[in-house]
Write a protein that holds these residues in place. Structure first.
Motif, PDB file in Angstrom:
ATOM      1  N   SER A  49       0.804  -1.215   0.000  1.00 29.09           N
ATOM      2  CA  SER A  49       0.000   0.000   0.000  1.00 29.09           C
ATOM      3  C   SER A  49       0.843   1.274   0.000  1.00 29.09           C
ATOM      4  O   SER A  49       0.318   2.367   0.133  1.00 29.09           O
ATOM      5  CB  SER A  49      -0.913   0.002   1.238  1.00 29.09           C
ATOM      6  N   ASN A  50       2.143   1.123  -0.138  1.00 29.34           N
ATOM      7  CA  ASN A  50       3.040   2.268  -0.086  1.00 29.34           C
ATOM      8  C   ASN A  50       3.235   2.829  -1.490  1.00 29.34           C
ATOM      9  O   ASN A  50       3.918   2.247  -2.327  1.00 29.34           O
ATOM     10  CB  ASN A  50       4.381   1.820   0.514  1.00 29.34           C
ATOM     11  N   HIS A  51       2.604   3.983  -1.778  1.00 30.27           N
ATOM     12  CA  HIS A  51       2.641   4.534  -3.133  1.00 30.27           C
ATOM     13  C   HIS A  51       4.054   4.894  -3.553  1.00 30.27           C
ATOM     14  O   HIS A  51       4.411   4.788  -4.738  1.00 30.27           O
ATOM     15  CB  HIS A  51       1.736   5.772  -3.224  1.00 30.27           C
ATOM     16  N   LEU A  52       4.899   5.306  -2.602  1.00 33.64           N
ATOM     17  CA  LEU A  52       6.274   5.655  -2.930  1.00 33.64           C
ATOM     18  C   LEU A  52       7.077   4.408  -3.306  1.00 33.64           C
ATOM     19  O   LEU A  52       7.895   4.436  -4.223  1.00 33.64           O
ATOM     20  CB  LEU A  52       6.920   6.372  -1.745  1.00 33.64           C
ATOM     21  N   TYR A  53       6.808   3.314  -2.598  1.00 36.07           N
ATOM     22  CA  TYR A  53       7.465   2.047  -2.938  1.00 36.07           C
ATOM     23  C   TYR A  53       7.077   1.627  -4.358  1.00 36.07           C
ATOM     24  O   TYR A  53       7.925   1.211  -5.159  1.00 36.07           O
ATOM     25  CB  TYR A  53       7.082   0.944  -1.953  1.00 36.07           C
ATOM     26  N   LYS A  54       5.809   1.752  -4.679  1.00 35.70           N
ATOM     27  CA  LYS A  54       5.353   1.358  -6.016  1.00 35.70           C
ATOM     28  C   LYS A  54       6.047   2.181  -7.098  1.00 35.70           C
ATOM     29  O   LYS A  54       6.368   1.674  -8.171  1.00 35.70           O
ATOM     30  CB  LYS A  54       3.832   1.524  -6.112  1.00 35.70           C
ATOM     31  N   ARG A  55       6.284   3.469  -6.808  1.00 35.64           N
ATOM     32  CA  ARG A  55       6.939   4.331  -7.784  1.00 35.64           C
ATOM     33  C   ARG A  55       8.390   3.925  -8.015  1.00 35.64           C
ATOM     34  O   ARG A  55       8.932   4.073  -9.105  1.00 35.64           O
ATOM     35  CB  ARG A  55       6.882   5.779  -7.297  1.00 35.64           C
ATOM     36  N   LEU A  56       9.037   3.394  -6.957  1.00 36.55           N
ATOM     37  CA  LEU A  56      10.471   3.105  -7.034  1.00 36.55           C
ATOM     38  C   LEU A  56      10.788   1.609  -7.129  1.00 36.55           C
ATOM     39  O   LEU A  56      11.955   1.221  -7.054  1.00 36.55           O
ATOM     40  CB  LEU A  56      11.165   3.688  -5.793  1.00 36.55           C
ATOM     41  N   GLN A  57       9.772   0.784  -7.320  1.00 38.70           N
ATOM     42  CA  GLN A  57      10.015  -0.647  -7.269  1.00 38.70           C
ATOM     43  C   GLN A  57      10.823  -1.181  -8.449  1.00 38.70           C
ATOM     44  O   GLN A  57      11.221  -2.352  -8.453  1.00 38.70           O
ATOM     45  CB  GLN A  57       8.688  -1.402  -7.164  1.00 38.70           C
ATOM     46  N   VAL A  58      11.135  -0.321  -9.426  1.00 44.30           N
ATOM     47  CA  VAL A  58      12.024  -0.734 -10.512  1.00 44.30           C
ATOM     48  C   VAL A  58      13.465  -0.879 -10.025  1.00 44.30           C
ATOM     49  O   VAL A  58      14.305  -1.454 -10.717  1.00 44.30           O
ATOM     50  CB  VAL A  58      11.983   0.263 -11.687  1.00 44.30           C
TER      51      VAL A  58
END
Length: 231
Positions: free
Chosen positions: A51-60
């Motif tokens: 649920s961490n939107h910042l994690y989703k943005r940087l998961q690459v």
């Protein structure tokens, strides 16, 4: 100790200290923020990765462990005022202190475990000379103090002066920050868990570039911390 406090109170009669957020006068034990504003900082609850939107943005980012920001950012809000004070008004002491607050907030929580070193995102030497300091380094030093984890300020070097990312498209952002860092150390980074620190994460391209380079040197995990992040 009492003499020092009396002197501080006396000086405050002529040079009153005020809260950065609400402009109330600070009492002797308060610094930068009044107690009310400090207790009501818009901190972000620790979230599961899903649920961490910042994690989703940087998961690459390869080997990404955890990503967390300290405060919710709203235009004109307290987070913006604090960051503006650090970045544009030369308040270096506040930079270190907010890093300490962040560190105490996450102490014994998820990203404080098993980190080998804290590494701030560096400024280009030209920009650092003009400003006089690197705000991300100040925050990293505060985190280091409260978490008791070494801060490596000379590990990453910025080799290219880049323009702002704000109005660029995704491809332009990547090209703007491609190969802008180098590793300046003989330290063996293999199997190390590194906490990368920036003041604000907007597009994420800059911190991704730094993380990509660290992965080339064999780090096992990368966690990321910032004071605030744009959506």
């Amino acid at each position: 100790m009492r003499k020092g406090r009396i002197l501080t109170d006396f000086i405050s009669l002529f040079y009153p200290r005020i809260c950065i957020n609400c402009n109330r006068s600070l009492i002797s034990r308060e610094e930068f923020l009044c107690l009310h504003c400090k207790l009501n900082l818009p901190t972000i609850a620790f979230q599961k990765i899903a649920s961490n939107h910042l994690y989703k943005r940087l998961q690459v980012i390869g080997n990404l462990n955890e990503v967390h920001s300290y405060l919710n950012f709203n235009k004109g809000g307290i987070a913006q005022k604090l960051l503006h004070e650090i970045k544009y008004k030369g308040n270096e002491e506040l930079g270190v202190r907010i890093g300490e607050w962040f560190g105490y907030y996450i102490f014994n929580k998820t990203i404080a475990s098993n980190i080998d070193m804290i590494v701030p995102i560096p400024l280009h030497p030209t920009k650092r000379k003009r400003r006089g300091y690197n705000q991300s380094e100040l925050i990293a030093r505060g985190l280091s103090e409260s978490l008791k984890i070494p801060c490596e300020t000379k590990l990453l070097k910025r080799t290219k002066y880049t323009s702002t990312q704000t109005k660029k498209g995704k491809t332009e952002r990547w090209l703007n920050v491609k190969d802008i860092f180098k590793i300046d150390t003989n330290e063996n980074l293999e199997n190390k868990h590194v906490l990368l620190v920036d003041d604000v994460i907007t597009t994420g391209a800059t911190i991704e570039s730094a993380a990509h380079l660290l992965n080339q040197y064999g780090v096992s995990r990368i966690s990321i911390a910032c004071i605030a992040a744009g959506r």
